[in-house]
Scaffold this active site. Structure first.
Site, PDB file in Angstrom:
ATOM      1  N   ASP A   1      -5.133   1.783  10.980  1.00 22.79           N
ATOM      2  CA  ASP A   1      -6.537   1.477  11.243  1.00 22.79           C
ATOM      3  C   ASP A   1      -6.639   1.076  12.721  1.00 22.79           C
ATOM      4  O   ASP A   1      -6.709   1.941  13.588  1.00 22.79           O
ATOM      5  CB  ASP A   1      -6.913   0.364  10.247  1.00 22.79           C
ATOM      6  CG  ASP A   1      -8.358  -0.056  10.284  1.00 22.79           C
ATOM      7  OD1 ASP A   1      -9.202   0.732  10.701  1.00 22.79           O
ATOM      8  OD2 ASP A   1      -8.651  -1.198   9.886  1.00 22.79           O
TER       9      ASP A   1
ATOM     10  N   GLY B   1       0.765  -1.246   0.000  1.00 23.23           N
ATOM     11  CA  GLY B   1       0.000   0.000   0.000  1.00 23.23           C
ATOM     12  C   GLY B   1       0.791   1.290   0.000  1.00 23.23           C
ATOM     13  O   GLY B   1       0.313   2.318  -0.465  1.00 23.23           O
TER      14      GLY B   1
ATOM     15  N   LYS C   1      -7.242   6.269  10.398  1.00 22.55           N
ATOM     16  CA  LYS C   1      -8.649   6.047  10.764  1.00 22.55           C
ATOM     17  C   LYS C   1      -8.704   5.969  12.283  1.00 22.55           C
ATOM     18  O   LYS C   1      -8.842   4.881  12.856  1.00 22.55           O
ATOM     19  CB  LYS C   1      -9.120   4.699  10.209  1.00 22.55           C
ATOM     20  CG  LYS C   1      -9.618   4.707   8.804  1.00 22.55           C
ATOM     21  CD  LYS C   1     -10.295   3.363   8.514  1.00 22.55           C
ATOM     22  CE  LYS C   1     -10.242   3.048   7.058  1.00 22.55           C
ATOM     23  NZ  LYS C   1     -10.741   1.699   6.753  1.00 22.55           N
TER      24      LYS C   1
ATOM     25  N   GLU D   1       3.989   4.220   5.961  1.00 24.51           N
ATOM     26  CA  GLU D   1       2.792   3.365   5.917  1.00 24.51           C
ATOM     27  C   GLU D   1       1.658   4.082   5.189  1.00 24.51           C
ATOM     28  O   GLU D   1       1.547   5.305   5.264  1.00 24.51           O
ATOM     29  CB  GLU D   1       2.327   3.073   7.350  1.00 24.51           C
ATOM     30  CG  GLU D   1       2.526   1.659   7.847  1.00 24.51           C
ATOM     31  CD  GLU D   1       1.612   0.623   7.192  1.00 24.51           C
ATOM     32  OE1 GLU D   1       1.381   0.666   5.971  1.00 24.51           O
ATOM     33  OE2 GLU D   1       1.146  -0.256   7.923  1.00 24.51           O
ATOM     34  N   ASP D   2       0.812   3.312   4.528  1.00 25.12           N
ATOM     35  CA  ASP D   2      -0.325   3.917   3.844  1.00 25.12           C
ATOM     36  C   ASP D   2      -1.398   4.379   4.822  1.00 25.12           C
ATOM     37  O   ASP D   2      -1.887   5.495   4.742  1.00 25.12           O
ATOM     38  CB  ASP D   2      -0.915   2.945   2.799  1.00 25.12           C
ATOM     39  CG  ASP D   2      -1.269   1.571   3.363  1.00 25.12           C
ATOM     40  OD1 ASP D   2      -0.995   1.298   4.555  1.00 25.12           O
ATOM     41  OD2 ASP D   2      -1.825   0.744   2.605  1.00 25.12           O
TER      42      ASP D   2
ATOM     43  N   ASP E   1      -5.548  -0.499  -2.025  1.00 26.35           N
ATOM     44  CA  ASP E   1      -6.286  -1.383  -2.933  1.00 26.35           C
ATOM     45  C   ASP E   1      -7.594  -1.879  -2.337  1.00 26.35           C
ATOM     46  O   ASP E   1      -7.850  -1.762  -1.143  1.00 26.35           O
ATOM     47  CB  ASP E   1      -5.451  -2.636  -3.225  1.00 26.35           C
ATOM     48  CG  ASP E   1      -5.462  -3.605  -2.046  1.00 26.35           C
ATOM     49  OD1 ASP E   1      -5.210  -3.143  -0.912  1.00 26.35           O
ATOM     50  OD2 ASP E   1      -5.771  -4.793  -2.236  1.00 26.35           O
TER      51      ASP E   1
HETATM   52  P1  5GP Z   1      -4.155  -1.977  11.111  1.00 25.39           P
HETATM   53  O1  5GP Z   1      -3.168  -3.041  11.498  1.00 25.39           O
HETATM   54  O2  5GP Z   1      -3.776  -0.607  11.580  1.00 25.39           O
HETATM   55  O3  5GP Z   1      -5.548  -2.354  11.538  1.00 25.39           O
HETATM   56  O4  5GP Z   1      -4.257  -2.007   9.560  1.00 25.39           O
HETATM   57  C1  5GP Z   1      -3.371  -1.432   8.724  1.00 25.39           C
HETATM   58  C2  5GP Z   1      -3.532  -2.052   7.350  1.00 25.39           C
HETATM   59  O5  5GP Z   1      -4.911  -2.352   7.050  1.00 25.39           O
HETATM   60  C3  5GP Z   1      -3.116  -1.093   6.280  1.00 25.39           C
HETATM   61  O6  5GP Z   1      -1.729  -1.163   6.027  1.00 25.39           O
HETATM   62  C4  5GP Z   1      -3.950  -1.537   5.101  1.00 25.39           C
HETATM   63  O7  5GP Z   1      -3.319  -2.613   4.453  1.00 25.39           O
HETATM   64  C5  5GP Z   1      -5.213  -2.086   5.708  1.00 25.39           C
HETATM   65  N1  5GP Z   1      -6.312  -1.108   5.659  1.00 25.39           N
HETATM   66  C6  5GP Z   1      -7.000  -0.594   6.702  1.00 25.39           C
HETATM   67  N2  5GP Z   1      -7.962   0.238   6.290  1.00 25.39           N
HETATM   68  C7  5GP Z   1      -7.887   0.258   4.934  1.00 25.39           C
HETATM   69  C8  5GP Z   1      -8.639   0.941   3.907  1.00 25.39           C
HETATM   70  O8  5GP Z   1      -9.573   1.718   4.132  1.00 25.39           O
HETATM   71  N3  5GP Z   1      -8.264   0.682   2.633  1.00 25.39           N
HETATM   72  C9  5GP Z   1      -7.240  -0.151   2.304  1.00 25.39           C
HETATM   73  N4  5GP Z   1      -6.973  -0.335   1.031  1.00 25.39           N
HETATM   74  N5  5GP Z   1      -6.512  -0.799   3.242  1.00 25.39           N
HETATM   75  C10 5GP Z   1      -6.836  -0.594   4.538  1.00 25.39           C
END
Ligand code: 5GP
Length: 188
Positions: A106, A47, A134, A102-103, A162
């Protein structure tokens, strides 16, 4: 001209706004690391690849680039499960100034895992530069040193992000139409 895809409900952050913010972030990073010999940018695949490419090309400090790829399993809904490394860095980070790129953050589980993993390798410093946050979905309290935008709890695509490995090359951040989303296909 803005390409609008039929899977996209609306544009959340347009191309010009992204480019302006990436420029500001690069400026801030360049100032903060001005005294250091080099920064190692660690992009998290897939991402972050476009964000990293744009950010890196605006940096005014010496930098190297490396990548890691992660996968999470135990996915249910949009929630992340346990994280594991599927492609590691090609170089040791000991003694280096590491900037994770990082993209999106979440739940925070991925960034928390990365922080702990890389911290154990004894870098000179470790910070994170994240395009999207987020914040409403956070489960683990993780620091973000450089942030592009805070966004609401919607599934976004484009600018590297994606859905089922599609839409990564859209130049804007768009919200996917609700009918399209089924979390069986989530891929980094
Ligand atoms: P976390 O571990 O913080 O819950 O998730 C991070 C990862 O979840 C990101 O690197 C991404 O791959 C994925 N992710 C979370 N929300 C989104 C979203 O709205 N769109 C996309 N494409 N990926 C997301």
């Amino acid at each position: 001209m803005t390409r609008k895809n039929s899977d996209i409900d609306r544009v959340l952050i347009d191309e010009a706004t992204i480019q302006q913010r990436v420029c500001e972030l690069a400026h801030q990073v360049s100032e903060d690391y001005a005294e250091e010999d080099e920064v190692l940018l660690v992009g998290i695949l897939k991402g972050a690849f476009i964000f990293l490419a744009d950010l890196a090309r605006q940096l005014q400090v010496r930098h190297a680039v490396d990548f890691m790829a992660l996968s999470s399993y135990g996915l249910s809904g949009a929630a992340s499960g346990a994280v594991r490394i599927i492609m590691d860095l090609r170089q040791p980070v000991e003694g280096k100034h590491v900037l994770l790129v990082e993209d999106i953050v979440d739940t925070g589980l991925t960034l928390d895992y990365l922080n702990k993993t890389l911290e154990s390798r004894r870098p000179a410093s470790l910070r994170s530069c994240v395009l999207l946050d987020k914040a409403a979905r956070r489960e683990v309290d993780v620091p973000i040193d450089y942030l592009g935008f805070e966004i609401p709890d919607v599934w976004v695509v484009g600018y590297g992000l994606d859905y089922a490995d599609q839409h990564r090359t859209l130049p804007y951040i768009g919200v996917l139409r609700r009918e399209v989303v089924s979390f069986d296909h989530q891929d980094r």
